[in-house]
Design an enzyme around this catalytic site. Structure first.
Site, short mmCIF file in Angstrom:
data_model
loop_
_atom_site.label_atom_id
_atom_site.label_comp_id
_atom_site.label_asym_id
_atom_site.label_seq_id
_atom_site.Cartn_x
_atom_site.Cartn_y
_atom_site.Cartn_z
N CYS A 100 -1.07 -5.59 2.87
CA CYS A 100 -1.46 -6.86 3.48
C CYS A 100 -0.31 -7.86 3.36
O CYS A 100 0.61 -7.69 2.60
CB CYS A 100 -2.69 -7.42 2.78
N ARG A 105 2.80 -6.55 8.37
CA ARG A 105 2.33 -5.88 7.14
C ARG A 105 0.86 -5.49 7.22
O ARG A 105 0.36 -4.70 6.43
CB ARG A 105 2.54 -6.80 5.93
N TRP A 139 -4.85 -5.38 6.04
CA TRP A 139 -4.85 -4.00 6.51
C TRP A 139 -5.97 -3.35 5.71
O TRP A 139 -5.84 -3.16 4.50
CB TRP A 139 -3.51 -3.33 6.23
N ASN A 198 -3.49 -8.33 -2.29
CA ASN A 198 -2.86 -7.17 -1.67
C ASN A 198 -2.87 -6.07 -2.74
O ASN A 198 -2.38 -6.27 -3.85
CB ASN A 198 -1.42 -7.48 -1.26
N GLY A 199 -3.48 -4.94 -2.41
CA GLY A 199 -3.54 -3.82 -3.37
C GLY A 199 -4.91 -3.19 -3.35
O GLY A 199 -5.71 -3.42 -2.46
N GLU A 210 11.00 14.05 12.24
CA GLU A 210 11.10 12.60 12.43
C GLU A 210 10.73 12.22 13.86
O GLU A 210 10.00 11.26 14.09
CB GLU A 210 12.51 12.11 12.08
N LYS A 256 7.61 9.61 14.91
CA LYS A 256 7.95 8.43 15.73
C LYS A 256 7.06 8.37 16.95
O LYS A 256 6.54 7.35 17.34
CB LYS A 256 9.43 8.53 16.12
N GLU A 278 3.12 7.86 15.97
CA GLU A 278 2.66 6.58 15.41
C GLU A 278 2.68 5.45 16.43
O GLU A 278 1.92 4.49 16.28
CB GLU A 278 3.46 6.20 14.16
N HIS A 293 4.90 32.92 15.51
CA HIS A 293 3.98 33.36 14.45
C HIS A 293 2.65 32.62 14.51
O HIS A 293 1.98 32.46 13.50
CB HIS A 293 4.66 33.17 13.09
N LYS A 303 3.40 -1.70 7.80
CA LYS A 303 4.82 -1.44 7.63
C LYS A 303 5.14 -0.74 6.31
O LYS A 303 5.99 0.13 6.27
CB LYS A 303 5.60 -2.75 7.70
C1 AGP Z 1 7.77 5.44 9.66
O1 AGP Z 1 8.05 5.04 10.97
C2 AGP Z 1 6.50 4.82 9.11
N1 AGP Z 1 6.49 3.42 9.21
C3 AGP Z 1 6.20 5.33 7.70
O2 AGP Z 1 6.18 6.75 7.75
C4 AGP Z 1 7.19 4.90 6.60
O3 AGP Z 1 8.42 5.57 6.77
C5 AGP Z 1 6.60 5.30 5.26
O4 AGP Z 1 5.39 4.60 5.08
C6 AGP Z 1 7.52 5.02 4.07
O5 AGP Z 1 7.76 3.63 3.98
P1 AGP Z 1 8.95 3.14 3.02
O6 AGP Z 1 10.21 3.71 3.59
O7 AGP Z 1 8.90 1.66 3.07
O8 AGP Z 1 8.67 3.70 1.65
#
Ligand code: AGP
Length: 617
Positions: free
Chosen positions: A2, A27, A73, A97-98, A490, A494, A497, A513, A612
């Site tokens: 958050c 966030r 969030w 937050n947490g 990767e 990308k 998400e 396989h 994020k």
């Molecule tokens: C990647 O595009 C995502 N936002 C997510 O996988 C991110 O890389 C992951 O949550 C790790 O975040 P960090 O690098 O801040 O630890």
């Protein structure tokens, strides 16, 4: 995760809070709310949806100089106004937050005191607990509550009988603060405070910050006053704005040449190298002196473990291949949320490398802490200066990508790759696994790759056209071998998400396989074929999917000879040696995902359900 902001001072609090929440919206953006002191009372405003909805609700209705604000969030309880923060109980109003892990147990105890929650959140239970312990001394109430709370938290707390004052405490979740002539501010990250100050401090865990318009006092739980360590932000406000780009993600994709330059250049030095025979020569080598990472870190280990989440973990997949190729020592990559529960085999001869853009990802932080408990040497690759993972590691190699606002990580990822390449080269040189002239050549090639990344951005129109053919896809495959397989992972995250298209990365040799059964007429397959040593095998794999009707997008290099009948679209990367192709191919995959999401009309920077940085387990 958050967004949190608090202000007390001489400015219009609701304006400060709303603009801060807008900066923090990446966030978490399910719902938002603020609580402000007005005429000696605490007024609360909340709304579901974006901060703009809250701004409409608040505008002009509050006259206040002190308040707290939150973007949510959702973790406990659905997205609703009643679950939005701030939460109040008696004289206590707070934002959180947490995750409070023992909130069920606490709720049972508090029910016996007549405190019954109205929301489904763990945060409201925390407000009830502090209220139940409050007998006029906020620090005492907070300290007692901290001894009962299990889990992660960053709280900003208002006590209705102590106006214009904000109390803060954190454990596991981030809080930064600063005092200026406008007043005192606290937030979950510097993006929200930059408008007021570049100088700040990170509130240490289990310490209480008391913000008033005159200053900030930080104390231990027992009341001992402490002086926080001040930090300075090197980037400015524009770095955290779109600067004319339609989305933060597109801006950050275009910032990659600069973020790579800022990450690589300060660590490559022309130096005199003494050979074993006593002769000396000048070379351009990786140098971590300024990072305070001595060669001994690399000389005394016999194994490497990389632990991270998401895109950061995918950077680790690339690091593993580099390390094993150059160092010939065993390297494993662990998903941090798995690592911490798999009783990993670690000791003082293990180097654990944690990777994190935010430096606050709960699972990665836990993996780091476990590694330290087991005696391993810890080095972290982090983008946010002074973040928890950076502060708790033995050694830190900062990526200098600047603030990354889009939820989908792009410039941080390629900067993490660059960090791994530099570490691999220095690691190998320090262990005598490669000669200085070889190390110098690879280092100079890495620097040249920055220009290739620049050139790759020129492919955007071609990629924009290709992405039109992905807009209606519901399933999609990425295939590759070796470095290209690591990159496929990767590319897949990308795309998933930000476009919500299901995709899967597959080792190309593995398709037959089982997964080949899913290749049907017209299904898009993005084939990465940048590695010459496995090109012929890759072409065979492309034939396998082509024979079953796949729509093939081939990402390769000009010199690759591939029959035109095997692909629908071909993207030729700018000239770079195979080892550095991941940098340019990554930009291609980022742009394909970006344009596909954009054409689908989605919220590219703030995709649904995501945040994020995941500072909760
Ligand atoms: C990647 O595009 C995502 N936002 C997510 O996988 C991110 O890389 C992951 O949550 C790790 O975040 P960090 O690098 O801040 O630890």
């Amino acid at each position: 995760m958050c967004g949190i902001i608090g202000f007390t001072g001489y400015l219009d609090a609701s304006e400060v809070l709303i603009s801060g929440l807008s900066a923090l919206e990446y966030r978490g953006y399910d719902s938002a709310g603020i609580a402000c002191f007005e005429d000696g009372q605490i007024a609360v405003r909340k709304s579901v949806g974006k901060v703009a909805m809250l701004a409409d609700k608040v505008s002009g209705t509050l006259h206040s100089f002190c308040g707290i604000g939150h973007t949510r969030w959702a973790t406990h309880g659905g997205v609703s106004e009643v679950n939005a923060h701030p939460h109040s109980c008696g004289r206590v109003t707070l934002i959180h937050n947490g995750i409070i892990e023992n909130y069920h147990e606490l709720a049972g105890e508090l029910a016996a005191t007549g405190r019954i929650p109205v929301s489904q959140t763990d945060s409201e239970i925390a407000a009830m607990l502090i209220d139940s312990l409050y007998e006029g001394n906020p620090r005492d109430a907070i300290a007692k509550a901290a001894s009962r709370l299990e889990g992660a938290y960053a709280f900003c707390i208002l006590f209705s009988d102590i106006p214009e004052t904000i109390y803060c405490i954190r454990k596991g979740s981030p809080l930064v603060a600063c005092h200026t002539e406008d007043g005192s501010l606290v937030a979950s990250d510097m993006v929200a405070l930059l408008r007021y100050s570049k100088d700040y401090f990170v509130l240490p865990e289990d310490q209480i910050a008391v913000l008033s318009r005159h200053g900030i006092e930080v104390t231990e739980l027992d009341g001992t006053v402490v002086t926080p360590v001040m930090l300075h932000v090197t980037w400015d406000m524009s770095a955290a704005q779109k600067n004319g780009f339609k989305h933060y993600m597109l801006k950050e994709i275009h910032e990659q040449p600069e973020s790579l330059r800022r990450t690589i250049t300060p660590r490559t030095m022309r130096c005199v190298y003494r050979h074993d025979d006593g002769s000396c020569a000048e070379y351009y080598l990786p140098d971590f002196t300024a990072d305070k990472i001595p060669d001994s870190v690399f000389q005394d280990v016999n194994r490497v473990v990389i632990a991270a989440c998401g895109t950061a973990m995918h950077a680790g997949l690339m690091g593993r291949i580099l390390f094993e190729r150059l160092l010939r020592i065993p390297v494993t990559v662990s998903i941090a949320s798995e690592f911490r529960y798999e009783n990993p085999i670690l000791d003082e001869t293990t180097l654990v490398i944690t990777v994190s853009q935010s430096g606050e990802t709960a699972d990665t932080l836990a993996a780091l802490r476990l590694s330290r408990e087991r005696g391993a040497k810890t080095l972290s690759i982090v983008n946010v200066k002074g973040s928890s993972i950076a502060r708790e590691s033995d050694y830190v190699l900062y990526t200098h990508a600047g603030p990354e606002i889009a939820v989908a990580s792009t410039k941080a990822y390629t900067a993490q790759l660059a960090a791994f390449y530099l570490i691999a080269f220095r690691f190998a040189l320090a262990r005598g696994a490669i000669k200085a002239e070889v190390c110098a050549s690879m280092t100079e090639q890495l620097l040249s790759t920055i220009h290739s990344v620049d050139d790759t951005l020129l492919l955007k129109n071609q990629l924009k056209d290709i992405s039109r053919h992905l807009v209606t896809a519901s399933n999609l495959f990425f295939i590759g071998r070796s470095l290209d397989y690591a990159l496929s992972c990767e590319g897949s995250i990308k795309l998933k998400e930000i476009t919500y298209i299901h995709s899967e990365a597959y080792a190309a040799g593995e398709l037959k396989h089982g997964t080949l059964s899913l290749i049907t007429e017209g299904i898009p397959v993005i084939a990465l074929a940048t590695q010459s040593d496995v090109l012929s095998k890759m072409i065979s794999n492309v034939k396998e999917v082509r024979a079953r009707g796949a729509m093939v997008i081939l990402i390769t290099k000009k010199e690759a000879v591939v029959e035109e009948s095997l692909y629908d679209y071909r993207v030729d990367l700018p000239d770079t040696p195979d080892l550095y192709a991941p940098f340019t191919a990554a930009v291609v995959l980022q742009l394909l995902a970006y344009y596909t999401s954009s054409y689908r009309g989605l919220d590219v920077d703030q995709p649904r359900n995501l945040a994020k940085s995941v500072t909760v387990e």
